[in-house]
Design a protein around this motif. Structure first.
Motif, PDB file in Angstrom:
ATOM      1  N   GLN A   1      -6.037   6.304  -3.402  1.00  0.00           N
ATOM      2  CA  GLN A   1      -5.945   7.606  -4.049  1.00  0.00           C
ATOM      3  C   GLN A   1      -6.754   8.649  -3.300  1.00  0.00           C
ATOM      4  O   GLN A   1      -6.429   9.826  -3.333  1.00  0.00           O
ATOM      5  CB  GLN A   1      -6.503   7.492  -5.477  1.00  0.00           C
ATOM      6  N   LYS A   2      -7.792   8.219  -2.613  1.00  0.00           N
ATOM      7  CA  LYS A   2      -8.709   9.154  -1.946  1.00  0.00           C
ATOM      8  C   LYS A   2      -8.150   9.695  -0.676  1.00  0.00           C
ATOM      9  O   LYS A   2      -7.396   9.218   0.035  1.00  0.00           O
ATOM     10  CB  LYS A   2     -10.041   8.462  -1.682  1.00  0.00           C
TER      11      LYS A   2
ATOM     12  N   VAL B   1      -2.932   4.914 -12.394  1.00  0.00           N
ATOM     13  CA  VAL B   1      -3.604   3.958 -11.504  1.00  0.00           C
ATOM     14  C   VAL B   1      -3.614   2.563 -12.116  1.00  0.00           C
ATOM     15  O   VAL B   1      -3.445   1.565 -11.407  1.00  0.00           O
ATOM     16  CB  VAL B   1      -5.055   4.427 -11.213  1.00  0.00           C
ATOM     17  N   GLU B   2      -3.786   2.484 -13.406  1.00  0.00           N
ATOM     18  CA  GLU B   2      -3.866   1.179 -14.088  1.00  0.00           C
ATOM     19  C   GLU B   2      -2.543   0.417 -14.029  1.00  0.00           C
ATOM     20  O   GLU B   2      -2.524  -0.807 -14.153  1.00  0.00           O
ATOM     21  CB  GLU B   2      -4.278   1.366 -15.562  1.00  0.00           C
TER      22      GLU B   2
ATOM     23  N   LYS C   1       0.842  -1.209   0.000  1.00  0.00           N
ATOM     24  CA  LYS C   1       0.000   0.000   0.000  1.00  0.00           C
ATOM     25  C   LYS C   1       0.873   1.253   0.000  1.00  0.00           C
ATOM     26  O   LYS C   1       0.588   2.223  -0.716  1.00  0.00           O
ATOM     27  CB  LYS C   1      -0.930   0.012   1.212  1.00  0.00           C
TER      28      LYS C   1
ATOM     29  N   SER D   1      -5.194  -4.897  -6.041  1.00  0.00           N
ATOM     30  CA  SER D   1      -6.219  -4.769  -7.085  1.00  0.00           C
ATOM     31  C   SER D   1      -6.354  -3.298  -7.467  1.00  0.00           C
ATOM     32  O   SER D   1      -5.970  -2.399  -6.712  1.00  0.00           O
ATOM     33  CB  SER D   1      -7.566  -5.302  -6.584  1.00  0.00           C
ATOM     34  N   GLU D   2      -6.929  -3.063  -8.625  1.00  0.00           N
ATOM     35  CA  GLU D   2      -7.128  -1.675  -9.065  1.00  0.00           C
ATOM     36  C   GLU D   2      -8.065  -0.944  -8.104  1.00  0.00           C
ATOM     37  O   GLU D   2      -7.878   0.235  -7.820  1.00  0.00           O
ATOM     38  CB  GLU D   2      -7.681  -1.642 -10.489  1.00  0.00           C
ATOM     39  N   ASP D   3      -9.065  -1.644  -7.597  1.00  0.00           N
ATOM     40  CA  ASP D   3      -9.988  -1.035  -6.612  1.00  0.00           C
ATOM     41  C   ASP D   3      -9.230  -0.615  -5.356  1.00  0.00           C
ATOM     42  O   ASP D   3      -9.493   0.445  -4.788  1.00  0.00           O
ATOM     43  CB  ASP D   3     -11.123  -1.988  -6.254  1.00  0.00           C
ATOM     44  N   GLU D   4      -8.316  -1.465  -4.886  1.00  0.00           N
ATOM     45  CA  GLU D   4      -7.529  -1.119  -3.697  1.00  0.00           C
ATOM     46  C   GLU D   4      -6.671   0.119  -3.949  1.00  0.00           C
ATOM     47  O   GLU D   4      -6.551   0.996  -3.095  1.00  0.00           O
ATOM     48  CB  GLU D   4      -6.643  -2.292  -3.277  1.00  0.00           C
TER      49      GLU D   4
ATOM     50  N   ARG E   1      -7.281   2.496  -6.181  1.00  0.00           N
ATOM     51  CA  ARG E   1      -8.168   3.665  -6.276  1.00  0.00           C
ATOM     52  C   ARG E   1      -8.584   4.137  -4.878  1.00  0.00           C
ATOM     53  O   ARG E   1      -8.679   5.335  -4.632  1.00  0.00           O
ATOM     54  CB  ARG E   1      -9.384   3.348  -7.122  1.00  0.00           C
ATOM     55  N   ALA E   2      -8.809   3.213  -3.982  1.00  0.00           N
ATOM     56  CA  ALA E   2      -9.175   3.586  -2.604  1.00  0.00           C
ATOM     57  C   ALA E   2      -8.029   4.331  -1.920  1.00  0.00           C
ATOM     58  O   ALA E   2      -8.272   5.231  -1.106  1.00  0.00           O
ATOM     59  CB  ALA E   2      -9.543   2.337  -1.802  1.00  0.00           C
TER      60      ALA E   2
ATOM     61  N   PRO F   1      -1.249  -1.633  -9.967  1.00  0.00           N
ATOM     62  CA  PRO F   1      -1.456  -3.035  -9.573  1.00  0.00           C
ATOM     63  C   PRO F   1      -0.377  -3.983 -10.108  1.00  0.00           C
ATOM     64  O   PRO F   1      -0.034  -4.966  -9.463  1.00  0.00           O
ATOM     65  CB  PRO F   1      -2.822  -3.373 -10.162  1.00  0.00           C
TER      66      PRO F   1
END
Length: 83
Positions: free
Chosen positions: A82-83, A64-65, A51, A74-77, A79-80, A68
């Protein structure tokens, strides 16, 4: 010689032998539990490290792509993070 005497003494006394056997089982169980905890801790540490690597990659402008592929997250992880 002393070990042989101790073994003979323990073998002669079934209750003592059973107590020793139970103690050994308990020690094995405790050791197995420690091994499992150590393994889980290592796994969590690796995840936290990935992380941190992902956050650094995003800060450096890596898309972002692509993150991973670097971290295994994962891409979702990603993206999370990034916030």
């Amino acid at each position: 010689m002393q070990a042989q005497k101790s073994l003979s003494s323990i073998s002669a006394n079934r209750d003592l032998w059973m107590a020793q056997y139970r103690q050994e089982l308990a020690e094995r169980d405790r050791f197995s539990g420690l091994q499992a905890a150590r393994k889980e801790g290592h796994k969590e540490g690796m995840k936290e490290g990935m992380k941190k690597t992902a956050r650094n990659a995003l800060t450096m402008g890596i898309p972002v792509e692509q993150v991973p592929k670097i971290t295994g997250l994962s891409e979702d992880e990603v993206r999370a993070l990034q916030k």
